[in-house]
Enzyme design. Structure first.
Site, PDB file in Angstrom:
ATOM      1  N   HIS A  62      -2.104  -1.794 -10.519  1.00  0.00           N
ATOM      2  CA  HIS A  62      -2.909  -1.310  -9.500  1.00  0.00           C
ATOM      3  C   HIS A  62      -4.174  -2.270  -9.552  1.00  0.00           C
ATOM      4  CE1 HIS A  62      -5.676   1.456  -7.417  1.00  0.00           C
ATOM      5  NE2 HIS A  62      -4.327   2.013  -6.843  1.00  0.00           N
ATOM      6  N   HIS A 103       0.780  -1.191   0.083  1.00  0.00           N
ATOM      7  CA  HIS A 103       0.219  -0.032   0.105  1.00  0.00           C
ATOM      8  C   HIS A 103       0.805   1.243  -0.027  1.00  0.00           C
ATOM      9  CE1 HIS A 103      -3.411   2.266   0.277  1.00  0.00           C
ATOM     10  NE2 HIS A 103      -3.895   2.191   1.594  1.00  0.00           N
ATOM     11  N   ASP A 132       2.472   5.938  -6.813  1.00  0.00           N
ATOM     12  CA  ASP A 132       3.774   6.035  -6.362  1.00  0.00           C
ATOM     13  C   ASP A 132       5.172   6.151  -7.256  1.00  0.00           C
ATOM     14  OD1 ASP A 132       2.770   5.110  -3.791  1.00  0.00           O
ATOM     15  OD2 ASP A 132       2.373   3.240  -4.490  1.00  0.00           O
TER      16      ASP A 132
END
Length: 381
Positions: A265, A225, A316
């Site tokens: 994802h 995460h 990210d």
């Protein structure tokens, strides 16, 4: 259908929400109907908090007192800072330190937790305080760890600018403050992700908001995460120290069965729209600093992955190089993520408790059955 196993609750609807919507096939993210691209370009983090918590974008007359209320809540009590000092001295992980400090904030909150779940005004006041104080905690941890004294927050700076000021000891340039503010905006909410769901599960028991946010921080800490952004930058640094090009490194990693952080994802089938926004900012920061290699490595890997695997980057992937070029320590990336996502956590808790039902899933039992009980003195080793 009721007994169908969905590992990881993938595809399972657990609630209705008016907060954010994701179209994974189109690469679209909206907060309360507004495209993330429009919000990232045109609003501040404080405006987005107001949008998530109040349901609409504020007018100038509404925003000013909201910003003032947030700014007034930034200071953290000495007792909490003393604990942060102990955690920094013990070299505790920054996310674990943040989790402990946020939990400790409840001891000094002026609103009693009794009856909080039935009073959205109390819960929102607590949410405002937690959101305002988290940057102070993160900045204090970093400075104490570095042998410096924490810097008291200012009330005349924005949420983003004040954090950078407390972190570095000097007021940031407008460009850096704006870039950081945009990063906070794009991280503020993202449907019912793992940390948001953790907050909702805790809230569904009619627990207090500090407990819900503490649960969420614990979930965000994991590498699958929020912790992924740190691994992205460590990967880029490894490439920089390697004899191979970025593409050669990526190809070797794939051939060895390794997972390249920042790609893929659970929701998006295409490039994460937040990655597009932050990728552009990473590029701009590299150009301004005349150090283009981090963005170049990232782009090379993205193009390779698109061609070889069809997997696109997530938020990210570019937030890592962007923060690095701003001089932010790698292990603070995930706490910064938490500083933003807390806005969404609070909003989802408020929304869910407004029509609360205890979240209580079941598991399919696959263990042994009809075992004969044997008293301890008769059991054989």
């Amino acid at each position: 259908m009721a007994d169908e196993l969905r590992k990881g609750l993938e595809g399972v609807l657990v609630a209705e929400s008016s907060l954010s919507d994701i179209d994974g096939s189109a690469g679209r993210l909206v907060y309360r109907g507004y495209a993330i691209e429009d919000l990232a370009r045109n609003t501040s983090f404080e405006e987005v908090l107001y949008l998530l918590w109040e349901g609409h974008l504020p007018t100038e007359a509404e925003l000013a007192p909201f910003e003032a209320q947030m700014a007034e809540e930034r200071a953290v009590r000495d007792e909490v800072l003393s604990t942060v000092r102990e955690l920094a001295a013990a070299e505790e992980d920054p996310m674990a330190a943040l989790r402990t400090a946020v939990s400790m904030l409840s001891a000094y909150d002026p609103d009693d937790s009794t009856g909080e779940a039935g009073d959205s005004e109390i819960a929102q006041r607590k949410g405002r305080r937690i959101t305002a104080k988290m940057p102070t905690i993160v900045a204090a941890y970093k400075r104490i760890r570095d042998g410096d004294e924490p810097i008291e927050p200012r009330t005349d700076l924005s949420h983003a600018a004040n954090f950078l000021y407390m972190l570095n000891g000097e007021e940031p340039e407008d460009t850096l403050a704006d870039v950081f503010d945009m990063a906070l905006v794009v991280h503020a909410d993202h449907g019912i992700n793992a940390s948001t769901f953790a907050a909702m599960v805790t809230a569904s028991t009619l627990s207090d908001l500090h407990s819900s946010v503490t649960s969420a921080i614990g979930a965000l800490k994991g590498d699958l995460h929020g912790g992924a952004n740190q691994n992205v930058m460590r990967t880029l640094l490894e490439i920089d120290e390697h004899d191979l090009t970025a593409v050669e490194w990526a190809r070797e990693a794939i051939e060895n069965g390794e997972r390249i952080p920042g790609f893929g994802h659970r929701v998006y089938d295409v490039k994460d729209p937040r990655a597009k926004i932050l990728g552009a900012k990473s590029k701009a920061l590299g150009k301004a600093a005349d150090e283009f290699k981090w963005y170049s490595y990232s782009r090379a890997i993205e193009e390779f992955m698109a061609k070889e695997t069809g997997i696109a980057p997530n938020v990210d992937f570019y937030s890592a190089s962007m923060y690095y070029q701003m001089g932010i320590p790698i292990d603070l990336y995930t706490p910064i993520f938490a500083m933003s996502r807390v806005g969404g956590w609070v909003a989802h808790v408020l929304e869910y408790q407004d029509d609360n039902r205890l979240i209580r899933p079941r598991a399919r039992y696959v263990g042994p059955d009809d075992r004969e009980f044997v008293r301890i003195e008769q059991r054989e080793g």
